[in-house]
Design a protein around this motif. Structure first.
Motif, PDB file in Angstrom:
ATOM      1  N   GLU A 131       0.833  -1.201   0.000  1.00 17.43           N
ATOM      2  CA  GLU A 131       0.000   0.000   0.000  1.00 17.43           C
ATOM      3  C   GLU A 131       0.873   1.258   0.000  1.00 17.43           C
ATOM      4  O   GLU A 131       0.592   2.224  -0.714  1.00 17.43           O
ATOM      5  CB  GLU A 131      -0.924   0.016   1.226  1.00 17.43           C
ATOM      6  CG  GLU A 131      -1.874  -1.155   1.287  1.00 17.43           C
ATOM      7  CD  GLU A 131      -1.314  -2.376   2.026  1.00 17.43           C
ATOM      8  OE1 GLU A 131      -2.125  -3.173   2.513  1.00 17.43           O
ATOM      9  OE2 GLU A 131      -0.079  -2.535   2.122  1.00 17.43           O
ATOM     10  N   THR A 187      -5.673  -7.747   5.664  1.00 18.13           N
ATOM     11  CA  THR A 187      -6.037  -6.328   5.584  1.00 18.13           C
ATOM     12  C   THR A 187      -4.780  -5.480   5.738  1.00 18.13           C
ATOM     13  O   THR A 187      -3.752  -5.969   6.213  1.00 18.13           O
ATOM     14  CB  THR A 187      -7.043  -5.966   6.695  1.00 18.13           C
ATOM     15  OG1 THR A 187      -6.460  -6.248   7.965  1.00 18.13           O
ATOM     16  CG2 THR A 187      -8.352  -6.730   6.533  1.00 18.13           C
ATOM     17  N   ARG A 220      -3.020   1.771   7.060  1.00 19.20           N
ATOM     18  CA  ARG A 220      -4.363   2.324   7.259  1.00 19.20           C
ATOM     19  C   ARG A 220      -4.268   3.829   7.481  1.00 19.20           C
ATOM     20  O   ARG A 220      -5.027   4.608   6.913  1.00 19.20           O
ATOM     21  CB  ARG A 220      -5.053   1.647   8.441  1.00 19.20           C
ATOM     22  CG  ARG A 220      -5.367   0.191   8.190  1.00 19.20           C
ATOM     23  CD  ARG A 220      -5.927  -0.503   9.416  1.00 19.20           C
ATOM     24  NE  ARG A 220      -5.952  -1.940   9.188  1.00 19.20           N
ATOM     25  CZ  ARG A 220      -6.696  -2.789   9.884  1.00 19.20           C
ATOM     26  NH1 ARG A 220      -7.484  -2.352  10.850  1.00 19.20           N
ATOM     27  NH2 ARG A 220      -6.659  -4.078   9.616  1.00 19.20           N
ATOM     28  N   GLN A 221      -3.305   4.237   8.310  1.00 17.79           N
ATOM     29  CA  GLN A 221      -3.121   5.660   8.570  1.00 17.79           C
ATOM     30  C   GLN A 221      -2.617   6.385   7.315  1.00 17.79           C
ATOM     31  O   GLN A 221      -3.023   7.506   7.027  1.00 17.79           O
ATOM     32  CB  GLN A 221      -2.164   5.871   9.731  1.00 17.79           C
ATOM     33  CG  GLN A 221      -2.069   7.321  10.186  1.00 17.79           C
ATOM     34  CD  GLN A 221      -3.381   7.870  10.719  1.00 17.79           C
ATOM     35  OE1 GLN A 221      -4.014   7.287  11.589  1.00 17.79           O
ATOM     36  NE2 GLN A 221      -3.810   9.004  10.180  1.00 17.79           N
ATOM     37  N   LYS A 245      -5.501   6.982   5.116  1.00 15.46           N
ATOM     38  CA  LYS A 245      -6.316   8.061   5.682  1.00 15.46           C
ATOM     39  C   LYS A 245      -5.784   9.429   5.283  1.00 15.46           C
ATOM     40  O   LYS A 245      -6.545  10.386   5.127  1.00 15.46           O
ATOM     41  CB  LYS A 245      -6.359   7.926   7.212  1.00 15.46           C
ATOM     42  CG  LYS A 245      -7.008   9.072   7.929  1.00 15.46           C
ATOM     43  CD  LYS A 245      -8.475   9.217   7.576  1.00 15.46           C
ATOM     44  CE  LYS A 245      -9.112  10.332   8.377  1.00 15.46           C
ATOM     45  NZ  LYS A 245      -9.599  11.426   7.563  1.00 15.46           N
ATOM     46  N   LEU A 252     -12.576   2.335   5.089  1.00 14.28           N
ATOM     47  CA  LEU A 252     -11.442   2.730   5.905  1.00 14.28           C
ATOM     48  C   LEU A 252     -11.901   3.060   7.320  1.00 14.28           C
ATOM     49  O   LEU A 252     -11.196   2.778   8.289  1.00 14.28           O
ATOM     50  CB  LEU A 252     -10.715   3.919   5.267  1.00 14.28           C
ATOM     51  CG  LEU A 252      -9.410   4.343   5.932  1.00 14.28           C
ATOM     52  CD1 LEU A 252      -8.418   3.185   6.018  1.00 14.28           C
ATOM     53  CD2 LEU A 252      -8.802   5.526   5.185  1.00 14.28           C
ATOM     54  N   LEU A 305     -11.906  -0.096   9.228  1.00  6.66           N
ATOM     55  CA  LEU A 305     -10.555  -0.578   9.513  1.00  6.66           C
ATOM     56  C   LEU A 305      -9.798   0.319  10.489  1.00  6.66           C
ATOM     57  O   LEU A 305      -8.921  -0.151  11.211  1.00  6.66           O
ATOM     58  CB  LEU A 305      -9.750  -0.687   8.210  1.00  6.66           C
ATOM     59  CG  LEU A 305     -10.198  -1.742   7.220  1.00  6.66           C
ATOM     60  CD1 LEU A 305      -9.423  -1.599   5.908  1.00  6.66           C
ATOM     61  CD2 LEU A 305     -10.030  -3.142   7.796  1.00  6.66           C
ATOM     62  N   LEU A 306     -10.123   1.610  10.496  1.00  8.77           N
ATOM     63  CA  LEU A 306      -9.392   2.578  11.322  1.00  8.77           C
ATOM     64  C   LEU A 306     -10.388   3.577  11.911  1.00  8.77           C
ATOM     65  O   LEU A 306     -10.481   4.727  11.472  1.00  8.77           O
ATOM     66  CB  LEU A 306      -8.336   3.286  10.462  1.00  8.77           C
ATOM     67  CG  LEU A 306      -7.332   4.171  11.189  1.00  8.77           C
ATOM     68  CD1 LEU A 306      -6.448   3.343  12.120  1.00  8.77           C
ATOM     69  CD2 LEU A 306      -6.469   4.913  10.174  1.00  8.77           C
TER      70      LEU A 306
END
Length: 136
Positions: free
Chosen positions: A54, A90, A96-97, A100, A123, A126-127
């Motif tokens: 990612e 995942t 994830r951050q 974001k 998202l 997930l976060l």
């Protein structure tokens, strides 16, 4: 799930540099302007100096997009083997951050296995308590 994103993530996964774990991951994202970027995980013997798929895709987006809409993520697909007895892989907390930073909580993240089966999450799911400018 977007077929083009899955195909690009699958290709990236095959090109991953994972000689230590053997766990290859590919990711592809589509921006709000419609551009598609993809990346693979790249391990380094000096753990933890590698980077995630990612992160690689986001770096490609930053290098390739000159406008604000070109730097807003509209959809993501992550392809990896299933883990822990069949759970889809995942994005990690750091990724994830990072997602974001360039998307809102409604961003759809498709988490797929190489056969094209998986689950989709927002998202926000997930976060749920992401660091965000609005929170400070």
């Amino acid at each position: 799930m977007n077929e083009l994103l899955f195909d690009r993530a699958l290709v990236a996964r095959e090109r991953a540099h994972a000689p230590y774990s053997g766990f290859k991951v590919g990711a592809a994202l589509r921006t709000e302007s419609g551009e598609v970027y993809f990346g693979a995980n790249v391990e380094n013997v000096a753990f933890p100096n590698g980077w995630c798929a990612e992160t690689s895709a986001i770096a490609q987006m930053i290098a390739g997009a000159s406008s604000a809409p070109g730097r807003r993520i509209a959809m993501v697909c992550v392809v990896a083997d299933r883990v822990d007895g069949g759970i889809v892989c995942t994005p990690c907390g750091g990724c994830r951050q990072r997602l974001k930073e360039f998307a809102g909580p409604d961003l759809v993240v498709h988490c797929m296995d190489p056969e094209g089966k998986g689950e989709s999450f927002t998202l926000g799911e997930l976060l749920p308590a992401a660091f965000a400018v609005e929170r400070f």
